[in-house]
Design an enzyme around this catalytic site. Sequence first.
Site, short mmCIF file in Angstrom:
data_model
loop_
_atom_site.label_atom_id
_atom_site.label_comp_id
_atom_site.label_asym_id
_atom_site.label_seq_id
_atom_site.Cartn_x
_atom_site.Cartn_y
_atom_site.Cartn_z
N PRO A 17 0.78 -1.25 0.00
CA PRO A 17 0.00 0.00 0.00
C PRO A 17 0.81 1.30 0.00
CG PRO A 17 -0.04 -1.02 2.17
CD PRO A 17 0.71 -1.97 1.28
N ASP A 40 3.34 1.55 -12.01
CA ASP A 40 2.25 2.52 -12.08
C ASP A 40 2.35 3.55 -10.95
OD1 ASP A 40 -0.27 0.10 -11.14
OD2 ASP A 40 0.88 1.43 -9.85
N LYS A 62 -1.87 5.11 -14.79
CA LYS A 62 -3.14 4.63 -14.25
C LYS A 62 -3.63 5.51 -13.11
CE LYS A 62 -4.70 0.71 -16.04
NZ LYS A 62 -3.88 -0.49 -15.98
N GLY A 94 -0.31 -2.17 -4.02
CA GLY A 94 -1.14 -3.16 -3.32
C GLY A 94 -0.86 -4.56 -3.80
N ILE A 98 -5.78 -7.84 -6.97
CA ILE A 98 -6.95 -7.19 -6.35
C ILE A 98 -7.10 -5.81 -6.99
CG2 ILE A 98 -7.98 -6.32 -4.20
CD1 ILE A 98 -6.61 -8.61 -2.74
N THR A 123 -2.67 -5.79 0.16
CA THR A 123 -3.61 -4.89 -0.49
C THR A 123 -3.89 -3.68 0.40
OG1 THR A 123 -5.69 -4.83 -1.72
CG2 THR A 123 -5.72 -6.07 0.34
N MET A 176 -11.45 2.71 -5.21
CA MET A 176 -11.77 3.61 -6.33
C MET A 176 -13.16 4.22 -6.19
SD MET A 176 -10.22 1.28 -9.43
CE MET A 176 -10.69 -0.28 -8.70
N1 SAH Z 1 -4.10 -3.27 -6.39
C1 SAH Z 1 -4.40 -2.23 -5.43
C2 SAH Z 1 -5.68 -1.50 -5.78
C3 SAH Z 1 -5.59 -0.71 -7.07
S1 SAH Z 1 -7.08 0.13 -7.46
C4 SAH Z 1 -4.47 -2.81 -4.03
O1 SAH Z 1 -4.43 -4.02 -3.87
O2 SAH Z 1 -4.53 -2.04 -3.08
C5 SAH Z 1 -6.72 1.76 -6.88
C6 SAH Z 1 -7.45 2.04 -5.59
O3 SAH Z 1 -6.82 1.37 -4.51
C7 SAH Z 1 -7.46 3.48 -5.18
O4 SAH Z 1 -8.46 4.20 -5.84
C8 SAH Z 1 -7.76 3.36 -3.70
O5 SAH Z 1 -9.13 3.09 -3.49
C9 SAH Z 1 -6.98 2.11 -3.34
N2 SAH Z 1 -5.66 2.41 -2.77
C10 SAH Z 1 -4.48 2.02 -3.26
N3 SAH Z 1 -3.47 2.42 -2.45
C11 SAH Z 1 -4.05 3.07 -1.42
C12 SAH Z 1 -3.57 3.69 -0.24
N4 SAH Z 1 -2.26 3.75 0.05
N5 SAH Z 1 -4.47 4.25 0.59
C13 SAH Z 1 -5.79 4.20 0.35
N6 SAH Z 1 -6.30 3.63 -0.75
C14 SAH Z 1 -5.45 3.06 -1.61
#
Ligand code: SAH
Length: 258
Positions: A17, A40, A62, A94, A98, A123, A176
């Site tokens: 994250p 990304d 992205k 993440g 996912i 994630t 998102m």
């Molecule tokens: N693959 C990623 C998700 C990608 S979709 C995962 O597993 O986390 C992108 C969305 O992930 C963002 O719009 C937000 O909702 C969330 N996200 C990703 N990193 C974040 C973070 N550090 N803090 C809060 N939301 C996050």
Amino acid sequence: MRDNGLSGKVTLIGAGPGDPDLLTLKAYRALQSAEVVLYDHLVSQEIMKFLPHNAELIYVGKESSRHSMPQEEIGKTLVAMAKSGRNVIRLKGGDGYIFGRGGEEAQALALANIAFTVIPGITSAQGAAASVGIPLTHRDYSRALIFATGHLRENKQVDLDWDTLARPNQTLVIYMGIGTLPMICKQLIAHGLAPNTPAALIERATTQAERCVVGSVQSLPDLAIEQAIKPPALIVIGEVVGLRETLMHHQPETIAIA
Ligand code: SAH
């Protein structure tokens, strides 16, 4: 040519994250031998520093509104880079499987007969939960956990099964969903979720810029505007959000607000 008889090799890596310490050891080790990296915008700068200096870096973007490289193009680039025989890393925020389109990229590689490995990442829902003191499940409050996307479909609707999402005794995490937050909260209430159900927004979880806003499913859209919450952020809805107050007292430091 590698010994598997296929050209090149791709590793799809989840970078976690944001906090570089949340990278898995397996991912950290794989990053050291990268030759080409497609990454990304959710991958933190600190993690990019783990890459070899001479690795070729390809930004594929992205951000929700402006995809800098179309998905099909990313798949094609991965295949082309792998065919050049180099060690290719696809680095995503993440976990790649996912809401990371890792599945689509893996399909493109499989179709082109390119060998690939998937290394999972923490994630953002897990990173956020741990960081702000919200257990995602709890025997007394939440017996199911749903990860959903709040992204708008081409028809400008958030197409989700609202009856399922509005059930009690579960935790709902929406990725998102900041742009569609008012629509999401309205639908959940319309489908029977109690308006005072605890809910939180967590922006940039696990980074220095992390913020957490807590309210109810009813108050969340206004709170998001007041606090100017911006992506990347998660929406967490369910009784477990109410545990935060107690659990945060026992965490050494908090940079969260509200
Ligand atoms: N693959 C990623 C998700 C990608 S979709 C995962 O597993 O986390 C992108 C969305 O992930 C963002 O719009 C937000 O909702 C969330 N996200 C990703 N990193 C974040 C973070 N550090 N803090 C809060 N939301 C996050």
